[in-house]
Each structure stands twice: as structure tokens, then as C-alpha cells.
Design a protein around this motif. Structure first.
Motif, PDB file in Angstrom:
ATOM      1  N   ARG A  89       0.863  -1.319  -0.028  1.00 35.12           N
ATOM      2  CA  ARG A  89      -0.171   0.053  -0.102  1.00 35.12           C
ATOM      3  C   ARG A  89       0.785   1.252   0.012  1.00 35.12           C
ATOM      4  O   ARG A  89       0.396   2.495  -0.509  1.00 35.12           O
ATOM      5  CB  ARG A  89      -1.009   0.047   1.185  1.00 35.12           C
ATOM      6  CG  ARG A  89      -1.985  -0.944   1.092  1.00 35.12           C
ATOM      7  CD  ARG A  89      -3.120  -0.644   0.113  1.00 35.12           C
ATOM      8  NE  ARG A  89      -3.889   0.551   0.366  1.00 35.12           N
ATOM      9  CZ  ARG A  89      -4.874   0.831   1.166  1.00 35.12           C
ATOM     10  NH1 ARG A  89      -5.348  -0.280   1.802  1.00 35.12           N
ATOM     11  NH2 ARG A  89      -5.164   1.951   1.459  1.00 35.12           N
ATOM     12  N   LEU A  90       1.978   1.052   0.542  1.00 38.21           N
ATOM     13  CA  LEU A  90       3.013   2.410   0.441  1.00 38.21           C
ATOM     14  C   LEU A  90       3.957   2.444  -0.738  1.00 38.21           C
ATOM     15  O   LEU A  90       4.519   3.600  -1.007  1.00 38.21           O
ATOM     16  CB  LEU A  90       3.933   2.148   1.841  1.00 38.21           C
ATOM     17  CG  LEU A  90       3.305   2.489   3.131  1.00 38.21           C
ATOM     18  CD1 LEU A  90       4.520   2.033   4.092  1.00 38.21           C
ATOM     19  CD2 LEU A  90       3.029   4.029   3.275  1.00 38.21           C
ATOM     20  N   GLY A  91       3.726   1.439  -1.562  1.00 38.57           N
ATOM     21  CA  GLY A  91       4.437   1.349  -2.885  1.00 38.57           C
ATOM     22  C   GLY A  91       5.882   0.983  -2.622  1.00 38.57           C
ATOM     23  O   GLY A  91       6.714   1.398  -3.428  1.00 38.57           O
ATOM     24  N   ARG A  92       6.146   0.538  -1.481  1.00 38.87           N
ATOM     25  CA  ARG A  92       7.403  -0.176  -1.377  1.00 38.87           C
ATOM     26  C   ARG A  92       7.924  -1.447  -1.721  1.00 38.87           C
ATOM     27  O   ARG A  92       6.634  -2.292  -1.908  1.00 38.87           O
ATOM     28  CB  ARG A  92       7.831  -0.073   0.170  1.00 38.87           C
ATOM     29  CG  ARG A  92       7.883   1.393   0.869  1.00 38.87           C
ATOM     30  CD  ARG A  92       8.794   2.371   0.278  1.00 38.87           C
ATOM     31  NE  ARG A  92       9.222   3.500   1.051  1.00 38.87           N
ATOM     32  CZ  ARG A  92       9.986   3.717   2.044  1.00 38.87           C
ATOM     33  NH1 ARG A  92      10.997   2.584   2.294  1.00 38.87           N
ATOM     34  NH2 ARG A  92      10.200   4.696   2.571  1.00 38.87           N
ATOM     35  N   PRO A  93       8.991  -1.796  -2.030  1.00 34.75           N
ATOM     36  CA  PRO A  93       9.163  -3.507  -2.108  1.00 34.75           C
ATOM     37  C   PRO A  93       8.602  -4.406  -1.117  1.00 34.75           C
ATOM     38  O   PRO A  93       8.849  -3.989  -0.068  1.00 34.75           O
ATOM     39  CB  PRO A  93      10.723  -3.554  -2.570  1.00 34.75           C
ATOM     40  CG  PRO A  93      11.422  -1.773  -2.654  1.00 34.75           C
ATOM     41  CD  PRO A  93      10.208  -1.110  -1.831  1.00 34.75           C
ATOM     42  N   VAL A  94       8.286  -5.385  -1.756  1.00 29.72           N
ATOM     43  CA  VAL A  94       7.557  -6.342  -0.829  1.00 29.72           C
ATOM     44  C   VAL A  94       8.426  -7.742  -0.735  1.00 29.72           C
ATOM     45  O   VAL A  94       8.423  -8.280  -1.782  1.00 29.72           O
ATOM     46  CB  VAL A  94       6.102  -6.696  -1.432  1.00 29.72           C
ATOM     47  CG1 VAL A  94       5.411  -7.633  -0.340  1.00 29.72           C
ATOM     48  CG2 VAL A  94       5.328  -5.525  -1.282  1.00 29.72           C
ATOM     49  N   GLU A 136       2.880   5.341   9.394  1.00 31.66           N
ATOM     50  CA  GLU A 136       1.758   4.816   8.255  1.00 31.66           C
ATOM     51  C   GLU A 136       1.816   3.455   7.835  1.00 31.66           C
ATOM     52  O   GLU A 136       0.708   2.956   7.853  1.00 31.66           O
ATOM     53  CB  GLU A 136       2.037   5.840   7.070  1.00 31.66           C
ATOM     54  CG  GLU A 136       0.939   5.444   5.818  1.00 31.66           C
ATOM     55  CD  GLU A 136      -0.280   5.769   6.103  1.00 31.66           C
ATOM     56  OE1 GLU A 136      -1.260   5.442   5.244  1.00 31.66           O
ATOM     57  OE2 GLU A 136      -0.733   6.450   7.195  1.00 31.66           O
ATOM     58  N   ALA A 137       2.991   2.776   8.004  1.00 31.79           N
ATOM     59  CA  ALA A 137       3.049   1.440   7.567  1.00 31.79           C
ATOM     60  C   ALA A 137       2.516   0.539   8.826  1.00 31.79           C
ATOM     61  O   ALA A 137       1.555  -0.461   8.746  1.00 31.79           O
ATOM     62  CB  ALA A 137       4.300   0.918   7.593  1.00 31.79           C
ATOM     63  N   LEU A 138       2.473   1.166   9.936  1.00 28.68           N
ATOM     64  CA  LEU A 138       2.104   0.274  11.209  1.00 28.68           C
ATOM     65  C   LEU A 138       0.227   0.354  11.213  1.00 28.68           C
ATOM     66  O   LEU A 138      -0.410  -0.382  11.332  1.00 28.68           O
ATOM     67  CB  LEU A 138       2.488   0.877  12.422  1.00 28.68           C
ATOM     68  CG  LEU A 138       1.821   0.351  13.901  1.00 28.68           C
ATOM     69  CD1 LEU A 138       2.319  -1.202  13.969  1.00 28.68           C
ATOM     70  CD2 LEU A 138       2.442   1.077  15.054  1.00 28.68           C
ATOM     71  N   ARG A 139      -0.010   1.591  10.657  1.00 28.98           N
ATOM     72  CA  ARG A 139      -1.447   1.842  10.655  1.00 28.98           C
ATOM     73  C   ARG A 139      -2.125   1.028   9.555  1.00 28.98           C
ATOM     74  O   ARG A 139      -3.262   0.061   9.823  1.00 28.98           O
ATOM     75  CB  ARG A 139      -1.754   3.474   9.974  1.00 28.98           C
ATOM     76  CG  ARG A 139      -3.358   3.657  10.076  1.00 28.98           C
ATOM     77  CD  ARG A 139      -3.544   5.093   9.327  1.00 28.98           C
ATOM     78  NE  ARG A 139      -3.500   5.086   8.169  1.00 28.98           N
ATOM     79  CZ  ARG A 139      -4.072   4.415   7.281  1.00 28.98           C
ATOM     80  NH1 ARG A 139      -5.348   3.765   7.667  1.00 28.98           N
ATOM     81  NH2 ARG A 139      -3.564   4.562   5.990  1.00 28.98           N
TER      82      ARG A 139
END
Length: 223
Positions: free
Chosen positions: A28-33, A63-66
Motif C-alpha cells: 500500500r505504501l508502494g515499497r518493495p515487498v 503509516e506502515a503500522l496503521r
């Protein structure tokens, strides 16, 4: 005798739910998974610290924790499995007169739902975890809070967990600790953190706890 139990990696194996929820947040953050196996280092420590380390930004970590909680609170907490032998272990300890508590960095609102779902809550005199604002996520703070609430002698208590944070939190508050090797911390991590001993299977843990109880000082007699 008091025994404090970590939850993730000690009572239950939460890998699927935690790693899928981390992957959801990163996507959702657009970061590598990363693959699930590359995220197991995040199981056990406070998630806000792990997300900060992973993302390099306190703001992104929040935001990642949310986003993580968005998925974890809906489904991830039940993508979980009780380790074989844990219910029998807890029953045995209860029968032997050991008072049991949960001490987890996971928010207590999630911990209670998990323990209720797997019918483990009945074994515990108290279930303690962090707050949603991350208070008491550090095991040192959490165990201090438990001692303040329950008022037992730390010299007559032991902390059981699979990560160094459990041993560090115990030592900071005057408790001994036992490391379990079926979770997500390495043997060396636990030994370096100062555990009194290592246990390789749930069916062997009761003996270690009860043997330690036999060597503890007895409570002072009432005047």
C-alpha cells in the motif's frame, strides 16, 4: 511461582498473519515487498521499531503500522497456530500452582482476541500487552508495568520467550528468563541476552520452570 509468557513465537506461531500484514502495508505504501521468510526478523520486537528500521523514516513507519493494523485486525491475527504441546503445558503448570501471565509487545486488544480464539485465555491470571499508541511495547516497560499492577516479587518470577527482548526486559526488572528455541530468535541471540537456560520443546518447559521454582526463596512469613 509466577511465569510470564511471551505470545508470538512462544505460545503461537503467527508467521502467516504477521508477514502477510507487513506485505500488505508495504504494498500500500508502494515499497518493495519481500518474501515472507525475509520478514521473520520482525516477529517479536515492537513493530514500530522494526518498520522504522525497514523503511528508514519514522513518518513512513507510523503509516506502515496503521496499514498493518488495518489488515491484521481484520484477519491477520487469526492466521496463526498454537504450537503443539502448549495447552497441555499451561494446564500442567496451572495444576502445579504456577500463576501464569501473558507479557507481549503486541497490543493487548489483539492479544486477548487471539488467546480467546484459541481458547488459551482461561489459563492466565492476566494478559498484558502494549497500548495502540505504542506505550509498553518495550518489554522493559511492559514488565515494569506488570510488576506495578500485580505487585509480585520479581525474584519469584520467570519470563519465557523466544527473542532477546524477553530476556532483556526480564533482566531490567530483576526476573530470570528462559529462552525457547521453537520461535524466531536464534540460540545465540538468547544466550547473549542472558537467559538462564534454553528449552527446545514445549513438553520440556514445565520441568525447567518447576525446577527453577524449587530453588527460589520462599516468601517471608507474615509477622
Amino acid at each position: 511461582m509466577i511465569a510470564l509468557f511471551d505470545l508470538d513465537g512462544t505460545l503461537t506461531d503467527p508467521k502467516t498473519g504477521i508477514t502477510r500484514s507487513i506485505q500488505y502495508a508495504l504494498d500500500r505504501l508502494g515499497r518493495p515487498v519481500p518474501d515472507a521468510d525475509e520478514l521473520t526478523w520482525m516477529i517479536g520486537p515492537p513493530l514500530i521499531a522494526s518498520f522504522t528500521k525497514l523503511l528508514g523514516s519514522p513518518e513512513d513507519a507510523q503509516e506502515a503500522l496503521r496499514l498493518y493494523r488495518e489488515r491484521f485486525g481484520a484477519s491477520g491475527l487469526f492466521e496463526n497456530e498454537v504450537y503443539e504441546g502448549i495447552p497441555a503445558l499451561l494446564q500442567d503448570l496451572r495444576d502445579q500452582g504456577v500463576r501464569l501471565f501473558v507479557a507481549t509487545s503486541k497490543p493487548h486488544v489483539y492479544a486477548r482476541r487471539i488467546l480467546d480464539h484459541f481458547e488459551l485465555s482461561r489459563f492466565f491470571a492476566g494478559i498484558y500487552g502494549s497500548e495502540l499508541d505504542n506505550r509498553n511495547a518495550d518489554k522493559r516497560d511492559l514488565i515494569r508495568h506488570i510488576l506495578e499492577q500485580e505487585r509480585f516479587d520479581p525474584a519469584r518470577a520467570v519470563m519465557i520467550g523466544d527473542r532477546e527482548h524477553d530476556a532483556i526486559g526480564a533482566k531490567a526488572n530483576g526476573l530470570a528468563s528462559i529462552g525457547v528455541t521453537w520461535g524466531y530468535g536464534s540460540r545465540q541471540e538468547l544466550l547473549d541476552a542472558g537467559v538462564a537456560c534454553l528449552v527446545d520443546a514445549p513438553q520440556d518447559l514445565a520441568e525447567s520452570i518447576l525446577t527453577r521454582a524449587a530453588t527460589m526463596p520462599r516468601p517471608a512469613a507474615a509477622p
